[in-house]
Design a protein around this motif. Structure first.
Motif, PDB file in Angstrom:
ATOM      1  N   ALA A 255      36.904  34.734  43.248  1.00 46.52           N
ATOM      2  CA  ALA A 255      37.182  35.834  44.228  1.00 46.52           C
ATOM      3  C   ALA A 255      35.834  36.490  44.177  1.00 46.52           C
ATOM      4  N   VAL A 256      35.325  36.470  43.453  1.00 51.85           N
ATOM      5  CA  VAL A 256      33.774  37.276  43.248  1.00 51.85           C
ATOM      6  C   VAL A 256      32.836  36.460  44.166  1.00 51.85           C
ATOM      7  N   ALA A 257      32.903  35.164  44.127  1.00 48.30           N
ATOM      8  CA  ALA A 257      32.096  34.520  45.075  1.00 48.30           C
ATOM      9  C   ALA A 257      32.568  34.694  46.395  1.00 48.30           C
ATOM     10  N   LEU A 258      33.630  34.742  46.662  1.00 46.76           N
ATOM     11  CA  LEU A 258      34.121  35.328  48.086  1.00 46.76           C
ATOM     12  C   LEU A 258      33.688  36.385  48.360  1.00 46.76           C
ATOM     13  N   ILE A 259      33.680  37.636  47.565  1.00 53.56           N
ATOM     14  CA  ILE A 259      33.240  38.826  47.663  1.00 53.56           C
ATOM     15  C   ILE A 259      31.640  38.747  48.150  1.00 53.56           C
ATOM     16  N   ALA A 260      31.236  38.061  47.295  1.00 52.62           N
ATOM     17  CA  ALA A 260      29.623  37.950  47.735  1.00 52.62           C
ATOM     18  C   ALA A 260      29.326  37.300  48.953  1.00 52.62           C
ATOM     19  N   ARG A 261      30.091  36.181  49.306  1.00 50.88           N
ATOM     20  CA  ARG A 261      29.966  35.648  50.726  1.00 50.88           C
ATOM     21  C   ARG A 261      30.274  36.493  51.706  1.00 50.88           C
ATOM     22  N   ARG A 262      31.085  37.414  51.672  1.00 49.33           N
ATOM     23  CA  ARG A 262      31.702  38.131  52.929  1.00 49.33           C
ATOM     24  C   ARG A 262      31.129  39.677  52.777  1.00 49.33           C
ATOM     25  N   GLY A 263      30.014  39.770  52.153  1.00 48.59           N
ATOM     26  CA  GLY A 263      29.327  41.188  52.159  1.00 48.59           C
ATOM     27  C   GLY A 263      29.396  41.791  50.800  1.00 48.59           C
ATOM     28  N   GLN A 264      29.521  41.082  49.528  1.00 46.16           N
ATOM     29  CA  GLN A 264      29.533  41.566  48.339  1.00 46.16           C
ATOM     30  C   GLN A 264      30.150  42.733  48.142  1.00 46.16           C
ATOM     31  N   GLY A 265      31.460  42.687  48.349  1.00 43.32           N
ATOM     32  CA  GLY A 265      32.498  43.740  47.955  1.00 43.32           C
ATOM     33  C   GLY A 265      32.414  45.119  48.437  1.00 43.32           C
ATOM     34  N   VAL A 266      31.646  45.696  48.347  1.00 48.29           N
ATOM     35  CA  VAL A 266      31.424  47.085  49.054  1.00 48.29           C
ATOM     36  C   VAL A 266      30.667  46.959  50.187  1.00 48.29           C
ATOM     37  N   ARG A 267      31.379  47.042  51.443  1.00 49.89           N
ATOM     38  CA  ARG A 267      30.630  46.843  52.615  1.00 49.89           C
ATOM     39  C   ARG A 267      30.392  48.200  53.451  1.00 49.89           C
TER      40      ARG A 267
ATOM     41  N   ALA B 248      31.536  53.881  52.503  1.00 41.60           N
ATOM     42  CA  ALA B 248      31.781  52.513  51.868  1.00 41.60           C
ATOM     43  C   ALA B 248      33.144  51.882  52.117  1.00 41.60           C
ATOM     44  N   ARG B 249      33.144  50.471  52.447  1.00 43.40           N
ATOM     45  CA  ARG B 249      34.487  49.839  52.993  1.00 43.40           C
ATOM     46  C   ARG B 249      34.786  48.853  52.165  1.00 43.40           C
ATOM     47  N   LEU B 250      35.714  48.960  51.216  1.00 46.04           N
ATOM     48  CA  LEU B 250      36.081  47.510  50.234  1.00 46.04           C
ATOM     49  C   LEU B 250      36.579  46.553  51.161  1.00 46.04           C
ATOM     50  N   SER B 251      36.286  45.322  50.891  1.00 47.10           N
ATOM     51  CA  SER B 251      36.829  44.297  51.544  1.00 47.10           C
ATOM     52  C   SER B 251      38.481  44.163  50.991  1.00 47.10           C
ATOM     53  N   ALA B 252      39.137  43.415  51.572  1.00 46.43           N
ATOM     54  CA  ALA B 252      40.284  43.023  51.306  1.00 46.43           C
ATOM     55  C   ALA B 252      40.635  42.448  49.579  1.00 46.43           C
TER      56      ALA B 252
ATOM     57  N   SER C 123      38.641  42.980  47.146  1.00 46.98           N
ATOM     58  CA  SER C 123      38.107  43.919  46.359  1.00 46.98           C
ATOM     59  C   SER C 123      39.419  45.098  46.056  1.00 46.98           C
ATOM     60  N   ARG C 124      40.207  45.451  47.263  1.00 49.84           N
ATOM     61  CA  ARG C 124      40.797  46.335  47.592  1.00 49.84           C
ATOM     62  C   ARG C 124      42.034  45.900  46.342  1.00 49.84           C
ATOM     63  N   THR C 125      42.665  44.675  46.697  1.00 44.54           N
ATOM     64  CA  THR C 125      43.584  43.871  45.895  1.00 44.54           C
ATOM     65  C   THR C 125      43.572  44.043  44.438  1.00 44.54           C
ATOM     66  N   TRP C 126      42.063  43.568  43.958  1.00 43.92           N
ATOM     67  CA  TRP C 126      41.674  43.593  42.790  1.00 43.92           C
ATOM     68  C   TRP C 126      41.770  44.904  42.053  1.00 43.92           C
ATOM     69  N   LEU C 127      41.193  45.818  42.911  1.00 43.30           N
ATOM     70  CA  LEU C 127      41.339  47.275  42.344  1.00 43.30           C
ATOM     71  C   LEU C 127      42.665  47.906  42.087  1.00 43.30           C
ATOM     72  N   LEU C 128      43.656  47.669  42.860  1.00 44.90           N
ATOM     73  CA  LEU C 128      45.070  48.008  42.956  1.00 44.90           C
ATOM     74  C   LEU C 128      45.482  47.443  41.614  1.00 44.90           C
ATOM     75  N   VAL C 129      45.473  46.106  41.289  1.00 47.49           N
ATOM     76  CA  VAL C 129      45.851  45.395  40.212  1.00 47.49           C
ATOM     77  C   VAL C 129      45.277  45.876  38.990  1.00 47.49           C
ATOM     78  N   LEU C 130      43.873  46.095  38.942  1.00 43.83           N
ATOM     79  CA  LEU C 130      43.390  46.703  37.892  1.00 43.83           C
ATOM     80  C   LEU C 130      43.925  48.260  37.647  1.00 43.83           C
ATOM     81  N   ARG C 131      43.971  48.912  38.531  1.00 41.31           N
ATOM     82  CA  ARG C 131      44.577  50.334  38.578  1.00 41.31           C
ATOM     83  C   ARG C 131      46.025  50.328  37.804  1.00 41.31           C
ATOM     84  N   GLY C 132      46.998  49.390  38.340  1.00 44.61           N
ATOM     85  CA  GLY C 132      48.084  49.287  37.591  1.00 44.61           C
ATOM     86  C   GLY C 132      48.159  48.914  36.211  1.00 44.61           C
TER      87      GLY C 132
END
Length: 553
Positions: free
Chosen positions: A482-494, A519-523, A525-534
């Protein structure tokens, strides 16, 4: 408290964007403990002498944060590892070296480039929930950590035959006064003197003389203690990770570096400062595990750790009074520097979030709120320790548990901020750094889950722990992907890409926070932050409930 609006830093280059620095005291010449660098000094360092002089002036933040991490809690954790399992867990320290460097190097870049503290950046880029969560998390953990520092002071005084009550009070006064002089250089000299005091652990190891070939072998060759319950060993490994990589380090080093007025021009020197600090913390940890293993080997107390006081008595029986005295003095030294750094981390964060004066360059009359938070935390912790009947052992365990549970969130935000181009511009992470840090986050989450389960369900068996480990390996692979995907799509915080700048990286600084694009979080990043928050809300809530339940018994 007087509010301070963001200031525009002057520069020799007209194209340099205005600085986001919140307190005017954070701008100006660097006045380090070992040297001074003028604010307009941009001369190239071409000779070895000039580079060494610059390094001496810059040195401080990395040394203090690393040696401060070998605090009272670390003394307890490392000596427990040595007394209970010999030197078999030394390899964990080797694995932590790159983790320490990668985490704190990201903090160095954030501080030097942005001029804004960690908590304020989280508020600005991720919203009020995560900002409030980070500050509340830091405040709670640091208050509890301070209690463990004064427990360490109390134990050291007890061994040295001094009054614990008056000694703790005197230590609180000294720690408060050392920070409240209104002179940054004076405090840094005090702190570096304590850093030098941490070297007392080396003669202790020399006098106890653990076998060096065994130390080297166990440092480089991973293995688990033979016959030891897996659950107990895993909890100790988690404690080693938690005491070596603590959330307060991120907040302290970033804010202290800003207060020292370090800019991107000096990042490479600050990296060397950090490397020396990491070397000192690892040397101290190896020494403690090594001499504790040697002192208790073959004795009835082996495998029956009590506390640092018990370690001092064991050293006295094994090698004489002198190494035990030096150990107690090193514990006292470590507890004092730890208390100062942890309290400052909180005071800096509060000052940063509310944009009020928060600098060691200011006198108490010029930064009342900053010094009030600092002194209040010190007084609170000291009062708890000298209060009869206080469950100090339970509070110590609570610190380690909550730190382990909450640590992953700090690293997640550190990673996201270091991929925010609006924040770091040319200093953002590279892909390799993202992959490595993503793997670190996965491991920390895994250890956090194991710790949470073990605390809530003390009877958990090895099968459950192995199941969590197995599931965690799969999760680590998924998160790394997922982190690799974040990096490829604009590195998480776009964010909208900033206008192309001709400013050299060493002169680039983050513009005013109010001028940054949203700042616009990618989908992902938002998913992982929701999981982390819970997870964090549930786990921290359950752990706190368990602690309250134990206190009520």
């Amino acid at each position: 408290m007087t509010k301070h609006i963001p200031l525009q830093a002057t520069s020799a280059c007209a194209a340099v964007p205005p600085s986001a620095v919140l307190d005017s005291a954070h701008l100006g010449e660097i006045r380090g403990a070992l040297g001074t660098i003028a604010a307009d000094d941009r001369a190239p360092r071409r000779t070895l002498k000039a580079r060494l002089q610059t390094l001496l002036a810059i040195a401080g933040p990395g040394l203090i944060v690393m040696v401060g991490d070998n605090d009272a809690g670390a003394f307890g954790t490392y000596t427990q590892a040595g007394q209970n399992y010999g030197t078999t867990l030394l390899w964990t320290l080797l694995l932590l070296i790159p983790v320490l460097y990668v985490n704190q190097e990201m903090v160095v870049r954030l501080g030097a480039v942005t001029g804004v503290g960690h908590a304020r950046l989280i508020f600005a880029r991720f919203g009020k929930f995560w900002g409030a969560f980070s500050v509340a998390d830091l405040f709670l953990l640091n208050a509890l950590t301070l209690v463990t520092e004064f427990i360490g002071i109390s134990l050291a005084l007890q061994y040295l035959g001094l009054s614990q009550f008056w000694g703790v009070i005197a230590a609180a006064v000294i720690i408060t006064f050392a920070v409240s002089t209104g002179d940054f250089r004076r405090f840094e000299r005090f702190a570096l003197l304590l850093v030098a005091g941490s070297l007392l652990l080396i003669p202790v190891a020399v006098m106890v003389h653990p076998p060096l070939p065994q130390l080297a072998h166990d440092f480089f060759v991973p293995k688990m203690p033979a016959g030891a319950p897996l659950g107990e060993v895993m909890l100790l490994i988690i404690a080693i990770v938690g005491t070596t990589i603590a959330p307060w380090q991120l907040f302290f080093q970033q804010s202290y570096l800003i207060d020292k007025r370090i800019t991107p021009r000096f990042i490479r020197y600050e990296r060397w400062d950090l490397c020396v600090g990491i070397a000192l913390v690892i040397i101290g940890a190896v020494a403690m595990i090594g001499f504790s293993a040697a002192a208790f080997a073959g004795r009835p107390e082996f495998g029956a750790y009590t506390d640092a006081l018990g370690t001092a008595h064991g050293l006295e029986q094994a090698a004489g009074r002198l190494p035990a005295i030096l150990f107690a003095l090193a514990l006292l030294d470590a507890s004092i520097i730890g208390a100062a750094a942890v309290s400052l981390a909180t005071a800096y964060a509060i000052g940063d979030v509310f944009a009020v004066a928060h600098s060691l360059h200011r006198k108490p009359s010029e930064a009342k709120g900053f010094y009030a938070v600092y002194a209040g935390l010190i007084a609170f912790a000291a009062a708890l320790v000298v209060t009869p009947g206080m469950p100090l052992g339970l509070l110590t365990n609570a610190v380690q548990t909550l730190a382990g549970v909450l640590l992953p969130s700090a690293t997640v935000f550190l990673l996201l901020l270091c991929n925010d181009k609006a924040v770091l511009g040319p200093w953002v992470n590279r892909r390799a750094g993202n992959l490595f840090t993503g793997a670190i986050v996965a491991v920390l989450v895994l250890l956090s889950v194991i710790l949470t389960v073990s605390v809530l369900f003390p009877g958990v068996g090895e099968t459950t722990i192995l199941g969590i480990l197995g599931g965690g390996v799969v999760g680590a692979l998924l998160l790394s992907g997922a982190v690799a995907l974040i990096a490829r799509r604009g590195q998480g915080v776009r964010a909208e890409p900033p206008a192309r700048s001709v400013v050299a990286p060493e002169e680039w600084r983050m513009p005013l926070l109010a001028t940054l694009p949203p700042a616009r979080l990618s989908a992902v990043s938002r998913t992982w932050l929701l999981v982390l928050r819970g997870y964090l809300v549930l786990a921290a809530g359950l752990v706190l409930y368990r602690i309250v339940e134990l206190i009520a018994r």
